[in-house]
Design a protein around this motif. Structure first.
Motif, PDB file in Angstrom:
ATOM      1  N   LYS A 165       0.815  -1.181  -0.042  1.00  0.00           N
ATOM      2  CA  LYS A 165       0.030  -0.038   0.144  1.00  0.00           C
ATOM      3  C   LYS A 165       0.693   1.352  -0.023  1.00  0.00           C
ATOM      4  N   ALA A 166       2.076   1.228   0.805  1.00  0.00           N
ATOM      5  CA  ALA A 166       3.076   2.299   0.752  1.00  0.00           C
ATOM      6  C   ALA A 166       3.402   2.492  -0.522  1.00  0.00           C
ATOM      7  N   TRP A 167       3.833   1.565  -1.126  1.00  0.00           N
ATOM      8  CA  TRP A 167       4.487   1.467  -2.261  1.00  0.00           C
ATOM      9  C   TRP A 167       3.840   1.776  -3.600  1.00  0.00           C
ATOM     10  N   ASN A 168       2.323   1.746  -3.507  1.00  0.00           N
ATOM     11  CA  ASN A 168       1.242   2.354  -4.337  1.00  0.00           C
ATOM     12  C   ASN A 168       0.950   3.653  -4.103  1.00  0.00           C
ATOM     13  N   GLY A 169       1.364   3.935  -2.922  1.00  0.00           N
ATOM     14  CA  GLY A 169       0.852   5.568  -2.602  1.00  0.00           C
ATOM     15  C   GLY A 169      -0.480   5.606  -2.019  1.00  0.00           C
ATOM     16  N   GLU A 170      -0.953   4.416  -1.339  1.00  0.00           N
ATOM     17  CA  GLU A 170      -2.170   4.546  -0.504  1.00  0.00           C
ATOM     18  C   GLU A 170      -2.057   4.627   0.906  1.00  0.00           C
ATOM     19  N   ARG A 171      -2.731   5.077   1.540  1.00  0.00           N
ATOM     20  CA  ARG A 171      -2.868   5.661   3.057  1.00  0.00           C
ATOM     21  C   ARG A 171      -2.812   4.248   3.884  1.00  0.00           C
ATOM     22  N   VAL A 172      -1.833   3.854   4.562  1.00  0.00           N
ATOM     23  CA  VAL A 172      -1.631   2.569   5.142  1.00  0.00           C
ATOM     24  C   VAL A 172      -2.473   2.883   6.479  1.00  0.00           C
ATOM     25  N   TRP A 173      -2.333   3.721   7.224  1.00  0.00           N
ATOM     26  CA  TRP A 173      -2.935   4.213   8.278  1.00  0.00           C
ATOM     27  C   TRP A 173      -4.382   3.994   8.281  1.00  0.00           C
ATOM     28  N   THR A 174      -5.069   4.423   7.189  1.00  0.00           N
ATOM     29  CA  THR A 174      -6.382   4.426   6.920  1.00  0.00           C
ATOM     30  C   THR A 174      -6.869   2.749   6.881  1.00  0.00           C
ATOM     31  N   TRP A 175      -6.143   2.259   6.163  1.00  0.00           N
ATOM     32  CA  TRP A 175      -6.249   0.591   5.870  1.00  0.00           C
ATOM     33  C   TRP A 175      -6.273   0.171   7.179  1.00  0.00           C
ATOM     34  N   ILE A 176      -5.224   0.432   7.986  1.00  0.00           N
ATOM     35  CA  ILE A 176      -5.135  -0.361   9.375  1.00  0.00           C
ATOM     36  C   ILE A 176      -6.088  -0.121  10.224  1.00  0.00           C
ATOM     37  N   LYS A 177      -6.542   1.239  10.306  1.00  0.00           N
ATOM     38  CA  LYS A 177      -7.827   1.481  11.134  1.00  0.00           C
ATOM     39  C   LYS A 177      -9.071   0.723  10.635  1.00  0.00           C
ATOM     40  N   GLY A 178      -9.204   0.650   9.304  1.00  0.00           N
ATOM     41  CA  GLY A 178     -10.346  -0.336   8.790  1.00  0.00           C
ATOM     42  C   GLY A 178     -10.412  -1.735   9.384  1.00  0.00           C
ATOM     43  N   LEU A 179      -9.057  -2.216   9.606  1.00  0.00           N
ATOM     44  CA  LEU A 179      -8.756  -3.629   9.754  1.00  0.00           C
ATOM     45  C   LEU A 179      -9.166  -3.783  11.202  1.00  0.00           C
TER      46      LEU A 179
ATOM     47  N   SER B 165     -10.687 -11.548   4.469  1.00  0.00           N
ATOM     48  CA  SER B 165     -10.304 -10.959   3.157  1.00  0.00           C
ATOM     49  C   SER B 165      -9.480  -9.529   3.416  1.00  0.00           C
ATOM     50  N   PRO B 166      -9.746  -8.851   4.456  1.00  0.00           N
ATOM     51  CA  PRO B 166      -8.856  -7.366   4.602  1.00  0.00           C
ATOM     52  C   PRO B 166      -7.495  -7.695   4.502  1.00  0.00           C
ATOM     53  N   ILE B 167      -7.000  -8.907   5.198  1.00  0.00           N
ATOM     54  CA  ILE B 167      -5.449  -9.178   4.955  1.00  0.00           C
ATOM     55  C   ILE B 167      -5.142 -10.070   3.812  1.00  0.00           C
ATOM     56  N   ARG B 168      -5.505 -11.263   3.679  1.00  0.00           N
ATOM     57  CA  ARG B 168      -5.657 -12.327   2.836  1.00  0.00           C
ATOM     58  C   ARG B 168      -6.681 -13.261   2.710  1.00  0.00           C
TER      59      ARG B 168
ATOM     60  N   THR C  96     -14.778  -2.295  13.897  1.00  0.00           N
ATOM     61  CA  THR C  96     -15.970  -3.367  14.717  1.00  0.00           C
ATOM     62  C   THR C  96     -16.450  -4.099  13.720  1.00  0.00           C
ATOM     63  N   GLU C  97     -16.795  -3.429  12.545  1.00  0.00           N
ATOM     64  CA  GLU C  97     -17.313  -4.320  11.364  1.00  0.00           C
ATOM     65  C   GLU C  97     -16.562  -5.522  10.984  1.00  0.00           C
ATOM     66  N   HIS C  98     -15.157  -5.035  10.820  1.00  0.00           N
ATOM     67  CA  HIS C  98     -14.229  -6.197  10.097  1.00  0.00           C
ATOM     68  C   HIS C  98     -14.036  -7.337  11.331  1.00  0.00           C
ATOM     69  N   LEU C  99     -13.903  -6.964  12.523  1.00  0.00           N
ATOM     70  CA  LEU C  99     -13.540  -7.730  13.689  1.00  0.00           C
ATOM     71  C   LEU C  99     -14.842  -8.737  13.811  1.00  0.00           C
ATOM     72  N   LYS C 100     -16.042  -8.223  13.503  1.00  0.00           N
ATOM     73  CA  LYS C 100     -17.335  -8.916  13.612  1.00  0.00           C
ATOM     74  C   LYS C 100     -17.389  -9.966  12.419  1.00  0.00           C
ATOM     75  N   GLU C 101     -16.985  -9.440  11.008  1.00  0.00           N
ATOM     76  CA  GLU C 101     -16.832 -10.379  10.182  1.00  0.00           C
ATOM     77  C   GLU C 101     -15.843 -11.311  10.269  1.00  0.00           C
ATOM     78  N   PHE C 102     -14.687 -11.286  10.923  1.00  0.00           N
ATOM     79  CA  PHE C 102     -13.784 -12.198  11.130  1.00  0.00           C
ATOM     80  C   PHE C 102     -14.174 -13.311  12.193  1.00  0.00           C
ATOM     81  N   PHE C 103     -14.957 -12.859  13.404  1.00  0.00           N
ATOM     82  CA  PHE C 103     -15.108 -13.739  14.283  1.00  0.00           C
ATOM     83  C   PHE C 103     -16.419 -14.503  14.114  1.00  0.00           C
ATOM     84  N   VAL C 104     -17.579 -13.818  13.281  1.00  0.00           N
ATOM     85  CA  VAL C 104     -18.796 -14.489  13.143  1.00  0.00           C
ATOM     86  C   VAL C 104     -18.668 -15.267  11.676  1.00  0.00           C
TER      87      VAL C 104
END
Length: 139
Positions: A88-102, A118-121, A105-113
């Motif tokens: 993401k840094a290489w492509n000029g994307e905002r890394v911190w925004t991606w990390i906050k998204g990870l 998908s957000p990582i691999r 609550t929504e992503h954590l719920k999707e992971f556990f439930v």
């Protein structure tokens, strides 16, 4: 004693898993992808076989397998997290925004439930799914 027949079938199943993730052209490619889908349930069955194939304490064996898979999953997540941050840094994307998204609550719920990695691999879904199956077997 090593089960060479099972090793051979596992090798074929591993190739079939690769076929799931490779795009082959045309209708034949779709047919290959559909037929290759038997590999993932096969790996779940093999995991169950290795829990009960010896005369030993299955609960102890399952707990050790859960810990082993948790270590594999942790190492994989850390590796792909670093990889994604770098890409993401290489492509000029905002890394911190991606990390906050990870850690939202929504992503954590999707992971556990829903076991969504998908957000990582996306292909890492197999490891927590296997942990869930072992936990159910333990109960």
């Amino acid at each position: 004693m090593r089960n060479k027949s099972l090793d051979a079938v596992k090798a074929i199943a591993a190739c079939l898993v690769v076929c799931i993730h490779v795009s082959f052209p045309g209708q034949a490619g779709q047919l290959v992808k559909v037929l290759a889908r038997c590999a993932v349930p096969f790996f779940f069955m093999v995991s169950g076989y290795f829990c009960y194939y010896q005369n030993c304490n299955a609960s102890k064996r399952i707990l050790s397998k859960i810990l082993h898979i948790m270590k594999l999953f942790a190492v994989s997540v850390v590796f792909y997290f670093i990889w994604e941050c770098f890409m993401k840094a290489w492509n000029g994307e905002r890394v911190w925004t991606w990390i906050k998204g990870l850690v939202s609550t929504e992503h954590l719920k999707e992971f556990f439930v829903y076991n969504s990695t998908s957000p990582i691999r996306a292909h890492l879904w197999f490891l927590p799914a296997l942990i869930y199956c072992y936990l159910l077997a333990l109960l």
